[in-house]
Design a protein around this motif. Structure first.
Motif, PDB file in Angstrom:
ATOM      1  N   ASN A   1      54.640  17.196  25.276  1.00 22.21           N
ATOM      2  CA  ASN A   1      54.520  15.827  25.286  1.00 22.21           C
ATOM      3  C   ASN A   1      55.540  15.302  26.106  1.00 22.21           C
ATOM      4  N   GLN A   2      56.181  16.105  27.063  1.00 25.33           N
ATOM      5  CA  GLN A   2      56.957  15.562  28.121  1.00 25.33           C
ATOM      6  C   GLN A   2      56.302  16.059  29.280  1.00 25.33           C
ATOM      7  N   PRO A   3      55.518  15.155  29.960  1.00 25.56           N
ATOM      8  CA  PRO A   3      54.950  15.657  30.937  1.00 25.56           C
ATOM      9  C   PRO A   3      55.528  16.355  32.356  1.00 25.56           C
ATOM     10  N   GLN A   4      56.828  16.123  32.295  1.00 21.32           N
ATOM     11  CA  GLN A   4      57.859  16.829  33.542  1.00 21.32           C
ATOM     12  C   GLN A   4      58.059  18.331  33.241  1.00 21.32           C
ATOM     13  N   PHE A   5      57.984  18.652  31.666  1.00 17.70           N
ATOM     14  CA  PHE A   5      58.125  20.084  31.554  1.00 17.70           C
ATOM     15  C   PHE A   5      57.045  20.800  31.057  1.00 17.70           C
ATOM     16  N   ARG A   6      55.941  20.267  31.471  1.00 17.56           N
ATOM     17  CA  ARG A   6      54.722  20.897  30.886  1.00 17.56           C
ATOM     18  C   ARG A   6      54.438  22.262  31.593  1.00 17.56           C
ATOM     19  N   SER A   7      55.214  22.440  32.872  1.00 19.48           N
ATOM     20  CA  SER A   7      54.851  23.941  33.139  1.00 19.48           C
ATOM     21  C   SER A   7      55.954  24.872  32.698  1.00 19.48           C
ATOM     22  N   GLU A   8      56.525  24.796  31.751  1.00 14.77           N
ATOM     23  CA  GLU A   8      57.540  25.581  31.243  1.00 14.77           C
ATOM     24  C   GLU A   8      56.523  26.825  30.355  1.00 14.77           C
ATOM     25  N   TYR A   9      56.673  27.976  30.880  1.00 15.16           N
ATOM     26  CA  TYR A   9      55.982  29.083  30.307  1.00 15.16           C
ATOM     27  C   TYR A   9      56.932  30.050  29.868  1.00 15.16           C
ATOM     28  N   ASN A  10      56.820  30.534  28.704  1.00 12.58           N
ATOM     29  CA  ASN A  10      57.857  31.920  28.306  1.00 12.58           C
ATOM     30  C   ASN A  10      57.008  32.799  28.212  1.00 12.58           C
ATOM     31  N   VAL A  11      57.552  34.083  28.129  1.00 11.85           N
ATOM     32  CA  VAL A  11      56.754  35.361  27.574  1.00 11.85           C
ATOM     33  C   VAL A  11      56.437  35.371  26.523  1.00 11.85           C
ATOM     34  N   TYR A  12      55.174  35.615  26.201  1.00 11.53           N
ATOM     35  CA  TYR A  12      54.582  35.712  24.943  1.00 11.53           C
ATOM     36  C   TYR A  12      54.265  37.045  24.238  1.00 11.53           C
ATOM     37  N   SER A  13      53.743  37.859  25.170  1.00 16.97           N
ATOM     38  CA  SER A  13      53.513  39.110  24.692  1.00 16.97           C
ATOM     39  C   SER A  13      53.293  40.137  25.835  1.00 16.97           C
ATOM     40  N   THR A  14      53.955  41.465  25.718  1.00 20.34           N
ATOM     41  CA  THR A  14      53.699  42.360  26.851  1.00 20.34           C
ATOM     42  C   THR A  14      53.188  43.618  26.385  1.00 20.34           C
ATOM     43  N   PHE A  15      52.517  44.379  26.977  1.00 20.61           N
ATOM     44  CA  PHE A  15      51.825  45.326  26.681  1.00 20.61           C
ATOM     45  C   PHE A  15      51.270  46.314  27.858  1.00 20.61           C
ATOM     46  N   GLN A  16      51.336  47.478  27.522  1.00 18.98           N
ATOM     47  CA  GLN A  16      50.845  48.356  28.333  1.00 18.98           C
ATOM     48  C   GLN A  16      49.453  48.695  28.334  1.00 18.98           C
ATOM     49  N   SER A  17      48.619  48.251  29.245  1.00 25.53           N
ATOM     50  CA  SER A  17      47.325  48.099  29.116  1.00 25.53           C
ATOM     51  C   SER A  17      46.574  49.388  29.517  1.00 25.53           C
ATOM     52  N   HIS A  18      47.073  49.914  30.708  1.00 26.08           N
ATOM     53  CA  HIS A  18      46.571  51.191  31.006  1.00 26.08           C
ATOM     54  C   HIS A  18      47.211  51.986  31.556  1.00 26.08           C
ATOM     55  N   GLU A  19      46.968  53.321  31.366  1.00 26.20           N
ATOM     56  CA  GLU A  19      47.914  54.618  31.851  1.00 26.20           C
ATOM     57  C   GLU A  19      47.365  55.282  33.026  1.00 26.20           C
ATOM     58  N   PRO A  20      48.293  55.827  33.911  1.00 31.92           N
ATOM     59  CA  PRO A  20      47.707  56.545  34.918  1.00 31.92           C
ATOM     60  C   PRO A  20      46.716  57.847  34.222  1.00 31.92           C
ATOM     61  N   GLU A  21      45.757  58.212  34.829  1.00 29.95           N
ATOM     62  CA  GLU A  21      44.930  59.079  34.342  1.00 29.95           C
ATOM     63  C   GLU A  21      44.286  60.039  35.424  1.00 29.95           C
ATOM     64  N   PHE A  22      43.932  61.194  35.154  1.00 28.50           N
ATOM     65  CA  PHE A  22      43.645  62.125  36.143  1.00 28.50           C
ATOM     66  C   PHE A  22      42.229  62.714  35.812  1.00 28.50           C
ATOM     67  N   ASP A  23      41.308  62.673  36.899  1.00 31.67           N
ATOM     68  CA  ASP A  23      39.926  63.067  36.842  1.00 31.67           C
ATOM     69  C   ASP A  23      39.938  64.583  36.979  1.00 31.67           C
ATOM     70  N   TYR A  24      39.841  65.225  36.100  1.00 34.38           N
ATOM     71  CA  TYR A  24      39.869  66.703  36.331  1.00 34.38           C
ATOM     72  C   TYR A  24      38.778  67.183  37.263  1.00 34.38           C
ATOM     73  N   LEU A  25      37.416  66.713  36.834  1.00 30.34           N
ATOM     74  CA  LEU A  25      36.210  66.989  37.577  1.00 30.34           C
ATOM     75  C   LEU A  25      36.269  66.958  38.910  1.00 30.34           C
ATOM     76  N   LYS A  26      36.868  65.862  39.598  1.00 35.12           N
ATOM     77  CA  LYS A  26      37.026  65.342  41.018  1.00 35.12           C
ATOM     78  C   LYS A  26      38.312  65.550  41.382  1.00 35.12           C
ATOM     79  N   SER A  27      39.335  65.678  40.754  1.00 36.36           N
ATOM     80  CA  SER A  27      40.634  66.228  41.010  1.00 36.36           C
ATOM     81  C   SER A  27      41.091  64.847  41.858  1.00 36.36           C
ATOM     82  N   LEU A  28      40.906  63.912  40.865  1.00 32.55           N
ATOM     83  CA  LEU A  28      41.459  62.484  41.363  1.00 32.55           C
ATOM     84  C   LEU A  28      42.224  61.835  40.391  1.00 32.55           C
ATOM     85  N   GLU A  29      43.358  61.063  40.946  1.00 32.85           N
ATOM     86  CA  GLU A  29      44.081  60.506  40.327  1.00 32.85           C
ATOM     87  C   GLU A  29      43.592  59.279  39.922  1.00 32.85           C
ATOM     88  N   ILE A  30      43.599  58.574  38.771  1.00 34.95           N
ATOM     89  CA  ILE A  30      43.086  57.239  38.598  1.00 34.95           C
ATOM     90  C   ILE A  30      44.310  56.055  38.314  1.00 34.95           C
TER      91      ILE A  30
END
Lengths: 468, 294
Positions: free
Chosen positions: A84-113
């Motif tokens: 409701n205070q227009p001059q502060f409407r761009s205040e954003y705070n951290v809401y959630s943090t999570f590890q979405s993807h981990e490094p993987e290894f494709d053994y068939l192709k010897s490739l790191e993902i």
């Protein structure tokens, strides 16, 4: 819809930056406060994993998601009290943090993902929880982000700490009650869409039917149902029978905002194809082909590189689409395939520097672009932490800078000017002094309001326009 | 950071840089980036076209110079009684000049193009007057007359008999004191063309040949043309025995790998074994494995 940007230059007022490396988790020294506008003391120690790789507002603009090279997703939430205070409407705070993807290894192709998050797309909200899709090079995941602000207390068979009670000691029964607790935001993976892409995924796009979405890699586009993870339909395949004949790859793809049968994909050759899924199951044949003939006088060693499209975005009204190639932004009318209706030069002064940009790999940078809420202004990034806005209606453009040194909170951003050649005026920056390590590849615009999120290499800046 | 002076757009250095990028991409985390490597291969192709064009222009200029010198020597040393012997010598020199360099596809069209700034790599389609010539098949003009016979290329109509090379007779008309060069036999006109006399006449077939070569090189979609282009490029490179080219033999040989188009990035052992330079082999040892199993 938000106010138009009436005066480019007095556009953005509230500077709110946040450095991205998560203090307290991997930091060597805990900083004094980790969320609200505090200087991040370790800024000079940022790690490559902190590089922001995608930025996306949700459909209401209340949430802002970022993905980084380390596979993490950080979601920011707009401060509700300040709405409701227009001059502060761009205040954003951290809401959630999570590890979405981990490094993987494709053994068939010897490739790191790589675990780097290439794209995040929000689903429209259907219930109390929020859902988003995040993808790395190979795997797409559907995450549910939900709040918990109550917990049950008063179990009969368990102590509060979870230990089981001795049944012999129970003399009475009670009904457990829910008592308030500190807000906890949980992210849990609800679906994992894997093993459908041989090449690197560059785009995901949720359909307007809210049931399906597409994922695109260099050579193929697949259609998924959000509920089904063990199969997908291949709808575009441009892989030639003989890889020697490969001349172009898919660089971006997006569903039409309203027509659930229509999507577009862009190519490295600078063309955009619009496909209608009603025509046939396999959309290799396009319904429309958007292509602008090359200007032969501009031909150089690098013509193919700079014509490659790095991003394609439909306008909110669904009548236009915007493409970004290395030097320009183009607006296309969906009814006209022969050429764009508008072309904006982002940094034409780089045309004479293409050789050096090729040597230092900058010419391969993939800039994104975005529309504002009412499709009147488009925005894209550049180098030296500059970003550009083009007002389509008023035919004006502005260059702004996202940097801590040059902007304080509540300060109006000063327009920047790059001197292409000749005599450099005061306050102008010469092309040769641009820092090409400071690039803004990812920007996002609030769907309704004039609030923008701009990602430098490892910092996220949120700006809003000036309140009169 | 970018240098204050824009780097000279040098085809040769672009080729080196591009090859290094492709080489480095193999060890990058996340696997080969198809998009980036495709774009690099385009730069490589463009640079290669310019590089070859420049080389031909250079050869042509050298040829012209040598032929001018030859004719001057003829005029100076001419003894009516020794006319036949002189002609034989001249023939020898002329043949050596054009056969040593593996050249003569250019004609004056190439020469003209090479004079333009190297910063703009012209595609075949941008070459002047090439549109109408592009489609015209002239197999007898396809190969340099000095090339050894190729058993594979469908374009090569030249007989294996090397004595049919460059039959040129230079005649001095003692009455009018005019020097005339007469070509006979299988001669491809601009092969031993005398710049003084034959340059103009050789333009048309030379241009055709140049353009067809250029067309084939840049047309990725035609697999058969591409194979021909690759084999042609390889043979040219192996014939680069002239001393001036030894320091660029690495570049030429590397070019021959990537002359095979995108598959050059997935070069196989067989390709590598055909390369002349051992140094190149050593540095490209990493290329012997296929990059990605599709």
């Amino acid at each position: 819809m938000g106010r138009n940007l009436k005066v480019p230059g007095q556009v953005c007022l509230h500077h709110y930056h946040r450095s991205f490396g998560l203090p307290g988790i991997r930091a060597q020294q805990p900083p004094s406060g980790h969320d609200t506008g505090t200087e991040h003391r370790l800024r000079h120690h940022w790690r490559p994993a902190d590089i922001i790789s995608t930025v996306e507002f949700n459909h209401t603009g209340e949430l802002l998601a970022t993905g980084d090279k380390g596979g993490r997703v950080v979601i920011f939430q707009q401060e509700i009290e300040n709405k409701n205070q227009p001059q502060f409407r761009s205040e954003y705070n951290v809401y959630s943090t999570f590890q979405s993807h981990e490094p993987e290894f494709d053994y068939l192709k010897s490739l790191e993902i790589e675990e780097k998050i290439n794209k995040i797309r929000w689903l429209p909200q259907k219930n109390a929880a929020q859902f988003l899709l995040s993808t790395n090079d190979k795997t797409i995941k559907l995450w549910k982000i939900s709040e918990r602000d109550k917990r049950p207390e008063g179990y009969n068979l368990k102590e509060d700490d979870g230990r089981f009670k001795d049944p012999n000691n129970i003399t009475s029964l009670r009904v457990p009650v829910l008592i308030p607790m500190d807000l906890m935001v949980e992210a849990s993976p609800r679906r994992v869409f894997a093993n459908a892409h041989t090449y690197h995924i560059n785009s995901i796009s949720v359909n307007s039917d809210n049931e399906t979405y597409l994922s695109a890699d260099d050579l193929r586009i697949n259609l998924w149902h959000l509920e089904i993870t063990d199969r997908s339909f291949n709808i575009v395949d441009i892989k030639p029978a003989n890889m020697e004949e490969l001349t172009e790859v898919i660089t971006a793809a997006e569903f039409h905002p309203h027509q659930c049968n229509t999507f577009v994909y862009s190519s490295s050759k600078g063309t955009i194809r619009l496909c209608d899924m009603r025509v046939s199951a396999l959309c290799d044949k396009h319904s429309k082909l958007f292509e602008e003939p090359e200007d032969p006088s501009n031909r150089s060693f690098f013509s193919e590189i700079i014509s490659s499209i790095s991003d394609v975005k439909f306008s909110h009204n669904g009548r236009y689409m915007m493409t970004r190639d290395y030097l320009s932004v183009k607006i296309w009318d969906l009814n006209m395939e022969s050429r764009p209706v508008e072309t904006y030069q982002v940094h034409e002064y780089l045309r004479s520097k293409l050789c050096s940009l090729y040597e230092n790999d900058c010419i391969f940078d993939k800039f994104e672009c975005c529309w504002n809420g009412n499709d009147s202004v488009v925005m894209t990034g550049s180098y030296n932490n500059f970003f550009r806005m083009f007002d389509r209606g008023q035919r004006r453009d502005v260059t702004l800078e996202a940097s801590r040194e040059n902007s304080k909170p509540m300060q109006v951003l000063k327009p920047r000017k790059v001197c292409a050649g000749g005599k450099r005026k005061k306050d102008e920056i010469s092309v040769d002094s641009l820092d090409f390590n400071k690039k803004i590849l990812h920007t996002a615009w609030h769907p309704q309001d004039n609030i923008i999120a701009v990602a430098t290499t490892n910092n996220l800046y949120i700006f809003q326009d000036k309140v009169n | 950071m970018i240098n204050t002076m824009e780097c000279a757009v040098d085809a040769q250095s672009l080729i080196s840089i591009s090859l290094m990028k492709i080489h480095n991409s193999r060890t990058q985390r996340g696997g080969i980036k198809l998009h980036k490597n495709l774009l690099v291969s385009y730069v490589l192709r463009n640079a290669r076209q310019v590089y070859i064009k420049e080389k031909y222009a250079e050869i042509y200029r050298m040829q012209q110079y040598e032929e001018v010198m030859t004719v001057c020597n003829e005029i100076q040393e001419l003894n009516p009684l020794d006319l036949d012997a002189e002609d034989a010598d001249d023939e020898e020199q002329a043949r050596a000049a054009c056969c040593g360099e593996e050249a003569s596809l250019c004609g004056s069209a190439c020469h003209r193009d090479a004079a333009q700034p190297a910063a703009h790599a012209r595609t075949a389609s941008a070459l002047p007057g090439c549109e109408e010539d592009c489609k015209e098949p002239e197999p007898s003009y396809y190969r340099s007359c000095c090339m050894e016979a190729s058993p594979v290329s469908h374009c090569d109509q030249f007989p294996a008999n090397s004595s049919a090379h460059c039959n040129k007779t230079t005649v001095l008309d003692l009455d009018t004191h005019v020097v005339t060069t007469v070509e006979n036999g299988y001669l491809h006109q601009d092969c031993c063309c005398d710049a003084l006399q034959c340059g103009q006449g050789a333009q048309s077939p030379a241009k055709k040949r140049k353009v067809e070569f250029g067309c084939c090189v840049s047309d990725v979609e035609e697999v058969s043309d591409f194979t021909a282009a690759r084999k042609r490029a390889k043979r040219e490179d192996c014939s680069y025995s002239h001393p001036d080219y030894t320091d660029t033999s690495n570049i030429s040989n590397l070019i021959s790998i990537f002359g095979s188009g995108f598959s050059g990035l997935l070069s196989r052992q067989a390709d590598l074994e055909q390369i002349c330079s051992k140094q190149v082999l050593a540095s490209l040892g990493a290329w012997t494995r296929a990059i990605v199993a599709f």
